[in-house]
Scaffold this motif. Structure first.
Motif, mmCIF file in Angstrom:
data_model
loop_
_atom_site.group_PDB
_atom_site.id
_atom_site.type_symbol
_atom_site.label_atom_id
_atom_site.label_comp_id
_atom_site.label_asym_id
_atom_site.label_seq_id
_atom_site.Cartn_x
_atom_site.Cartn_y
_atom_site.Cartn_z
ATOM 1 N N SER A 191 0.805 -1.222 0.000
ATOM 2 C CA SER A 191 0.000 0.000 0.000
ATOM 3 C C SER A 191 0.839 1.273 0.000
ATOM 4 N N HIS A 192 1.968 1.252 0.717
ATOM 5 C CA HIS A 192 2.850 2.424 0.759
ATOM 6 C C HIS A 192 4.181 2.003 1.378
ATOM 7 N N LEU A 193 5.102 2.961 1.509
ATOM 8 C CA LEU A 193 6.501 2.609 1.750
ATOM 9 C C LEU A 193 6.972 2.716 3.195
ATOM 10 N N HIS A 194 6.113 2.826 4.163
ATOM 11 C CA HIS A 194 6.567 2.784 5.544
ATOM 12 C C HIS A 194 6.977 1.365 5.927
ATOM 13 N N ALA A 195 7.921 1.270 6.873
ATOM 14 C CA ALA A 195 8.551 -0.013 7.169
ATOM 15 C C ALA A 195 7.583 -1.063 7.699
ATOM 16 N N HIS B 138 -2.379 9.995 3.720
ATOM 17 C CA HIS B 138 -1.658 9.486 4.888
ATOM 18 C C HIS B 138 -0.683 10.544 5.386
ATOM 19 N N VAL B 139 0.375 10.830 4.633
ATOM 20 C CA VAL B 139 1.348 11.843 5.016
ATOM 21 C C VAL B 139 1.404 12.918 3.933
ATOM 22 N N MET C 280 2.419 11.744 0.137
ATOM 23 C CA MET C 280 3.050 10.432 0.053
ATOM 24 C C MET C 280 2.077 9.449 -0.590
ATOM 25 N N PRO C 281 2.477 8.749 -1.660
ATOM 26 C CA PRO C 281 1.565 7.772 -2.278
ATOM 27 C C PRO C 281 1.163 6.684 -1.286
ATOM 28 N N HIS D 160 -2.795 9.548 10.983
ATOM 29 C CA HIS D 160 -3.749 8.449 11.093
ATOM 30 C C HIS D 160 -5.094 8.985 11.576
ATOM 31 N N ALA D 161 -6.153 8.312 11.197
ATOM 32 C CA ALA D 161 -7.461 8.621 11.763
ATOM 33 C C ALA D 161 -7.450 8.238 13.239
#
Length: 278
Positions: free
Chosen positions: A62-66, A148-149, A156-157, A207-208
């Motif tokens: 979904s995205h690039l966070h660790a 998200h960010v 951020m995608p 985040h929500a």
């Protein structure tokens, strides 16, 4: 019929034996598996649920966070050197794909004995176009762009998933701020929603939060399961109109074929709770 298994239901920095990061596994009747995100503790959460790297043939990122990509090196090397494994297929949005290799994976995966590797050595990629979708085992997974960010310079995608199993519409937000106005049609069309929910005493802006989600209309809250929360004392989500907080190891079946696990709520009555703990 498919099963959605929560390998973990915690936040990025969840610590402890009782939960892991919110990565999920979709399993169909043929026992084929799609991993939704692949975080740093995936080797532990897979093992706890009775799986291993050899079970992972398809992955959505979904995205690039660790906590969503940090376990890909583990999957890549294990499937690469295991002769029983083929390259996993990797589904991700086109705007994430190049950064996934260049900025996340190449530092650890680029060097092989006698060779310089690239993404194709480890994964078969399917890069999904803007507002696109992919098919897995006959199911169309539509990417939903979420906020998200926001750095102030660019967004951020990051993408959730909206898909249908027979007549059941399912929305998984992945990591998101509350985007009801932006993505209202997905909230309204879904029969069941799995929503990112921050419960920290010191909430971040990306985040929500539980407090924000309590302001949603009852028609949305009563089909919403909450996940991605911090290891704190949790509020009474059912009292506040939600379906509840997802627990690690919880299994949801679509469509709900087992009557004893149904609830007569009119909408969203699709969940099955696995009785044993992984």
């Amino acid at each position: 019929m498919i099963k959605l298994i929560f390998l973990g239901s915690g936040s990025a920095f969840t610590v402890g034996k009782d939960n892991f990061q919110s990565n999920m596994l979709i399993v169909n009747e043929q026992n084929h598996k799609l991993l939704i995100d692949c975080g740093t503790d995936i080797r532990l959460s897979l093992h706890k649920a009775g799986f291993s790297h050899s079970d992972i043939t398809d992955i959505y990122i979904s995205h690039l966070h660790a906590d969503h990509v940090g376990g890909l090196e583990y999957i890549a090397f294990n499937t690469f050197f295991d002769p029983k494994c083929q390259r996993p297929k990797l589904y991700t949005s086109k705007d994430i794909a190049s950064d996934l290799w260049d900025r996340t994976l190449s530092g650890g995966l680029r060097f092989l004995t006698g060779d310089i590797a690239n993404m194709d050595n480890f994964f078969e990629q399917e890069k999904i176009k803007h507002e696109g979708y992919f098919y897995w085992e006959g199911i169309q997974f539509n990417l939903v762009k979420v906020t998200h960010v926001d750095s102030g310079y660019y967004l951020m995608p990051s993408y959730g998933l909206f898909f249908q199993v027979e007549t059941v519409n399912i929305f998984i937000t992945t990591d998101t701020q509350l985007c009801l106005k932006t993505n209202q049609k997905f909230y309204e069309q879904a029969d069941i929603i799995f929503h990112d929910c921050e419960t920290s005493l010191y909430p971040s802006p990306v985040h929500a939060t539980y407090k924000q989600l309590t302001t949603l209309p009852e028609t949305i809250k009563n089909k919403m399961w909450l996940y991605g929360y911090q290891p704190v004392s949790l509020p009474d989500a059912k009292k506040d109109g939600f379906r509840g907080f997802v627990q690690r190891g919880q299994i949801f079946e679509f469509p709900p074929l087992i009557p004893e696990y149904r609830r007569e709520l009119g909408i969203g009555n699709w969940e099955k709770r696995e009785e044993k703990s992984f």
